[in-house]
Design a protein around this motif. Structure first.
Motif, PDB file in Angstrom:
ATOM      1  N   GLY A   1      12.530   2.031  -0.051  1.00  0.00           N
ATOM      2  CA  GLY A   1      12.102   2.099   1.337  1.00  0.00           C
ATOM      3  C   GLY A   1      10.837   2.927   1.526  1.00  0.00           C
ATOM      4  N   LEU A   2      10.163   2.677   2.638  1.00  0.00           N
ATOM      5  CA  LEU A   2       8.928   3.404   2.919  1.00  0.00           C
ATOM      6  C   LEU A   2       9.183   4.880   3.201  1.00  0.00           C
TER       7      LEU A   2
ATOM      8  N   ARG B   1       7.654  10.122   1.059  1.00  0.00           N
ATOM      9  CA  ARG B   1       8.017  11.427   0.486  1.00  0.00           C
ATOM     10  C   ARG B   1       7.368  11.606  -0.887  1.00  0.00           C
ATOM     11  N   ILE B   2       7.375  10.546  -1.697  1.00  0.00           N
ATOM     12  CA  ILE B   2       6.746  10.618  -3.021  1.00  0.00           C
ATOM     13  C   ILE B   2       5.242  10.824  -2.884  1.00  0.00           C
ATOM     14  N   CYS B   3       4.621  10.095  -1.958  1.00  0.00           N
ATOM     15  CA  CYS B   3       3.179  10.252  -1.749  1.00  0.00           C
ATOM     16  C   CYS B   3       2.845  11.636  -1.210  1.00  0.00           C
ATOM     17  N   ASP B   4       3.730  12.203  -0.401  1.00  0.00           N
ATOM     18  CA  ASP B   4       3.541  13.587   0.055  1.00  0.00           C
ATOM     19  C   ASP B   4       3.425  14.534  -1.135  1.00  0.00           C
ATOM     20  N   GLN B   5       4.274  14.300  -2.164  1.00  0.00           N
ATOM     21  CA  GLN B   5       4.236  15.145  -3.351  1.00  0.00           C
ATOM     22  C   GLN B   5       2.881  15.044  -4.042  1.00  0.00           C
ATOM     23  N   ALA B   6       2.360  13.825  -4.132  1.00  0.00           N
ATOM     24  CA  ALA B   6       1.053  13.637  -4.765  1.00  0.00           C
ATOM     25  C   ALA B   6      -0.037  14.347  -3.973  1.00  0.00           C
TER      26      ALA B   6
ATOM     27  N   ALA C   1       0.157  18.093  -4.417  1.00  0.00           N
ATOM     28  CA  ALA C   1      -0.238  18.505  -5.765  1.00  0.00           C
ATOM     29  C   ALA C   1      -1.709  18.218  -6.043  1.00  0.00           C
ATOM     30  N   GLY C   2      -2.371  17.490  -5.146  1.00  0.00           N
ATOM     31  CA  GLY C   2      -3.778  17.155  -5.335  1.00  0.00           C
ATOM     32  C   GLY C   2      -4.016  16.176  -6.469  1.00  0.00           C
ATOM     33  N   CYS C   3      -3.084  15.248  -6.646  1.00  0.00           N
ATOM     34  CA  CYS C   3      -3.211  14.286  -7.744  1.00  0.00           C
ATOM     35  C   CYS C   3      -2.956  12.871  -7.235  1.00  0.00           C
ATOM     36  N   PRO C   4      -3.386  11.869  -7.977  1.00  0.00           N
ATOM     37  CA  PRO C   4      -3.221  10.484  -7.529  1.00  0.00           C
ATOM     38  C   PRO C   4      -1.811   9.944  -7.766  1.00  0.00           C
ATOM     39  N   THR C   5      -1.531   8.823  -7.095  1.00  0.00           N
ATOM     40  CA  THR C   5      -0.452   7.931  -7.493  1.00  0.00           C
ATOM     41  C   THR C   5      -1.099   6.747  -8.190  1.00  0.00           C
ATOM     42  N   TYR C   6      -0.365   6.126  -9.091  1.00  0.00           N
ATOM     43  CA  TYR C   6      -0.852   4.954  -9.821  1.00  0.00           C
ATOM     44  C   TYR C   6       0.137   3.832  -9.518  1.00  0.00           C
ATOM     45  N   THR C   7      -0.282   2.903  -8.672  1.00  0.00           N
ATOM     46  CA  THR C   7       0.671   2.007  -8.037  1.00  0.00           C
ATOM     47  C   THR C   7       0.546   0.562  -8.506  1.00  0.00           C
ATOM     48  N   HIS C   8       1.662   0.033  -8.953  1.00  0.00           N
ATOM     49  CA  HIS C   8       1.829  -1.403  -9.172  1.00  0.00           C
ATOM     50  C   HIS C   8       2.454  -1.927  -7.877  1.00  0.00           C
TER      51      HIS C   8
ATOM     52  N   LEU D   1      -0.038  -0.332   0.835  1.00  0.00           N
ATOM     53  CA  LEU D   1      -0.609   0.745   0.024  1.00  0.00           C
ATOM     54  C   LEU D   1      -1.671   1.518   0.809  1.00  0.00           C
ATOM     55  N   ILE D   2      -2.533   0.793   1.510  1.00  0.00           N
ATOM     56  CA  ILE D   2      -3.564   1.439   2.327  1.00  0.00           C
ATOM     57  C   ILE D   2      -2.913   2.282   3.417  1.00  0.00           C
ATOM     58  N   GLY D   3      -1.826   1.761   3.981  1.00  0.00           N
ATOM     59  CA  GLY D   3      -1.101   2.526   4.997  1.00  0.00           C
ATOM     60  C   GLY D   3      -0.544   3.822   4.449  1.00  0.00           C
ATOM     61  N   LEU D   4      -0.046   3.796   3.214  1.00  0.00           N
ATOM     62  CA  LEU D   4       0.461   5.018   2.596  1.00  0.00           C
ATOM     63  C   LEU D   4      -0.664   6.030   2.390  1.00  0.00           C
ATOM     64  N   ALA D   5      -1.838   5.547   2.014  1.00  0.00           N
ATOM     65  CA  ALA D   5      -2.981   6.451   1.858  1.00  0.00           C
ATOM     66  C   ALA D   5      -3.336   7.100   3.187  1.00  0.00           C
ATOM     67  N   GLY D   6      -3.363   6.295   4.248  1.00  0.00           N
ATOM     68  CA  GLY D   6      -3.719   6.836   5.559  1.00  0.00           C
ATOM     69  C   GLY D   6      -2.655   7.743   6.139  1.00  0.00           C
ATOM     70  N   ALA D   7      -1.381   7.406   5.915  1.00  0.00           N
ATOM     71  CA  ALA D   7      -0.283   8.163   6.517  1.00  0.00           C
ATOM     72  C   ALA D   7      -0.010   9.482   5.814  1.00  0.00           C
ATOM     73  N   THR D   8      -0.248   9.536   4.498  1.00  0.00           N
ATOM     74  CA  THR D   8       0.101  10.729   3.729  1.00  0.00           C
ATOM     75  C   THR D   8      -1.108  11.478   3.183  1.00  0.00           C
ATOM     76  N   GLY D   9      -2.266  10.811   3.136  1.00  0.00           N
ATOM     77  CA  GLY D   9      -3.447  11.423   2.519  1.00  0.00           C
ATOM     78  C   GLY D   9      -3.472  11.307   1.014  1.00  0.00           C
ATOM     79  N   ALA D  10      -2.450  10.687   0.430  1.00  0.00           N
ATOM     80  CA  ALA D  10      -2.383  10.588  -1.031  1.00  0.00           C
ATOM     81  C   ALA D  10      -3.441   9.636  -1.562  1.00  0.00           C
ATOM     82  N   HIS D  11      -3.995   9.977  -2.706  1.00  0.00           N
ATOM     83  CA  HIS D  11      -4.923   9.095  -3.425  1.00  0.00           C
ATOM     84  C   HIS D  11      -4.091   7.979  -4.048  1.00  0.00           C
ATOM     85  N   MET D  12      -4.295   6.752  -3.581  1.00  0.00           N
ATOM     86  CA  MET D  12      -3.557   5.590  -4.081  1.00  0.00           C
ATOM     87  C   MET D  12      -4.465   4.817  -5.026  1.00  0.00           C
ATOM     88  N   HIS D  13      -4.120   4.838  -6.301  1.00  0.00           N
ATOM     89  CA  HIS D  13      -4.893   4.100  -7.303  1.00  0.00           C
ATOM     90  C   HIS D  13      -4.188   2.786  -7.587  1.00  0.00           C
TER      91      HIS D  13
END
Length: 508
Positions: A194-195, A200-205, A208-215, A234-246
């Motif tokens: 679920g989103l 929550r996982i993207c919040d951790q990234a 921590a100042g690090c990327p996620t690597y997403t399939h 994926l773009i929504g997760l980047a915008g909502a959490t600030g996480a770097h989505m690779h």
């Protein structure tokens, strides 16, 4: 400009690479020069630098930073050796990752790695551990562990309970604390997540100042649950959490919707969202036969390929239907398969689609290299060289970067040599250097940087691996140095070389 000996430092150098075309994407340097090395560090670039204990003649050759592979599942000595001939000096397990992370680094330090290595924290393995009680084992190949748990697929198809999400997040956080360089999110293997959990996982990234690597969760040409929907998510997760989505392997998960996917990703980047991409120059992917998406009742309709496009690596068998595939999955869900999703050799339109991902502006080249396996499906970790005739993998495990140089630079002129080198070095390094500062000293050919260096012949560099002969090493990498030590010299492997070092996140 030539440096005199005083500017270069006192005393004799350990190595001087003499007379090559020195190319550095960050500084734009492109000139005939010498490169001087002491220990594991580049100390000077110029002419008439002074004496050295060892001289590498590089006239007529390109001298460039060693290639950085963000997406390599081989993670073994035989895999390192094959990738060294492909110009790789740093090979990272980021899309899937590992758990426990500290144990993974210990295992690989004992292994004596040829190339620099590192891992992300494995969100998927945390899910398997929490939701079905699977024991984590960092000594096992990450790709092999992808097939584990096929007898209870709740980790793949169900939303985690709140308590389970807390435990999954805690395991991932522990992995980051132990040095993981980001979080692997192979969402396509657990599309039921679920989103709320993913945020929550993207919040951790982000924290921590690090990327996620997403399939991405859905590889499909049609709505609902299309690849385009996945990229919007994926773009929504980047915008909502600030996480770097690779985005991992933009080519294979976008299928025939790559043009629309690329448009959407470019617009997100133009708005300043932290999204980056990678791709490999093949129209064939590889994964485990246990991947859940193969048994989707609408698999053929959604992907535009039949089951005969899926092929067992170990014996070349092409499946006839979903029942045939399920039988193979029941035998061994971790068996490696090839998925021929684009016919780039015979179909010009398919070649154009692949080009969109390979030529994506600012996109990295990454191999998605898979481990080497024996005819019985078990993985090969032996020390034989050349590799035994019976071992197999995907040709990208041998030839991704040299294939890119041959096809896109020399044969087609689609990319300049400097841009191509950037896609193999500086661009991937910049994806991870925010949380792994040691990468600021790699992927660059400058004084003070690590002596991870390739010396190759631009007129002959080429991949040699095919789908019939997968274990043929690439040619044209005349010299490859890792941390100042020769791994390949004069086109020959030094079997005793093991200079690889860990790439790890520094706790904030």
């Amino acid at each position: 400009m030539a440096l005199n000996r005083e500017e270069a430092g006192d005393g004799m150098f350990d190595i001087v690479i003499r007379g090559g075309r020195v190319m550095d994407p960050e500084s734009g340097r492109d000139e005939i020069a010498d490169v001087a090395i002491r220990g594991d560090t580049i100390v000077a670039i110029g002419l008439d630098l002074g004496p050295a204990s060892h001289v590498i003649e590089a006239r007529g050759l390109v001298v460039a930073p060693g290639f950085v592979d963000l997406h390599a599942h081989g993670q073994s000595v035989p895999a390192d050796r094959m990738q060294a001939f492909d110009g790789v000096t740093t090979t990272l397990e980021l899309e899937v990752g590992a758990l426990p992370v500290g144990e993974w680094y210990d295992v690989h330090a004992r292994m004596g790695r040829v190339l620099n290595y590192g891992t992300a924290a494995a969100w998927l393995f945390a899910r398997k551990s929490v939701m079905i009680g699977l024991d984590l084992d960092a000594s096992q190949s990450s790709i092999a562990f992808m097939g584990a748990g096929s007898d209870d697929m709740r980790w793949s198809v169900e939303v985690a309970e709140d308590r389970e999400v807390d435990e999954i997040v805690a395991l991932v956080r522990e992995g980051l604390d132990e040095g993981a360089i980001g979080i692997g999110i192979p969402n396509g293997y657990a599309p039921g997540a679920g989103l709320k959990e993913l945020t929550r996982i993207c919040d951790q990234a982000y924290e921590a100042g690090c990327p996620t690597y997403t399939h991405i969760p859905y590889a499909s040409n049609i709505d609902p649950k299309s690849a385009v929907e996945s990229y919007v998510r994926l773009i929504g997760l980047a915008g909502a959490t600030g996480a770097h989505m690779h985005v991992c392997h933009l080519n294979s998960t976008s299928l025939q919707d790559i043009e629309r996917a690329a448009e959407i990703l470019k617009r997100a980047q133009a708005q300043g969202l932290p999204v980056t991409v990678e791709a490999y120059p093949y129209g064939t992917g590889s994964t485990v036969v246990g991947a859940g998406f193969f048994t989707d009742p609408e698999f053929t309709k959604r992907t535009g390929t039949g089951y005969d496009a899926i092929q067992l690596v170990r014996n070349g068998h092409r499946f006839t239907d979903v029942g045939d595939l399920v039988t193979a999955r029941e035998r061994d869900p971790s068996d490696l398969v090839l998925w021929h999703f684009l016919d780039v050799e015979a179909n010009d339109r398919h070649r154009e689609l692949l080009d969109v991902s390979i030529n994506y502006p600012g996109g990295a080249i990454a191999s998605d290299a898979v481990p080497w396996s024996l005819p019985d499906g078990s993985l090969y970790f032996g020390d034989e060289w050349p590799l035994p005739e019976e071992v197999s993998s995907h040709p990208r495990s041998s030839g991704t970067f040299t294939r890119f140089l041959r096809q896109y630079v020399r044969e087609r002129g689609a990319v300049s040599l400097m841009e191509a080198i950037a896609k193999c070095t500086l661009i991937p390094a910049r994806v991870i250097e925010g949380c792994a500062p040691q990468m600021t000293k790699k992927a660059r050919l400058q004084p003070g940087c690590d002596a991870d260096i390739v010396v190759f012949d631009p007129e002959t560099v080429t991949d040699r691996a095919t789908f019939e002969e997968m274990n043929r090493a690439s040619e044209g990498m005349v010299h490859v140095l890792v941390n100042g030590q020769s791994v390949i010299a004069g086109g020959e492997l030094d079997r005793a070389a093991a200079p690889g070092r860990p790439v790890r996140r520094e706790p904030r």
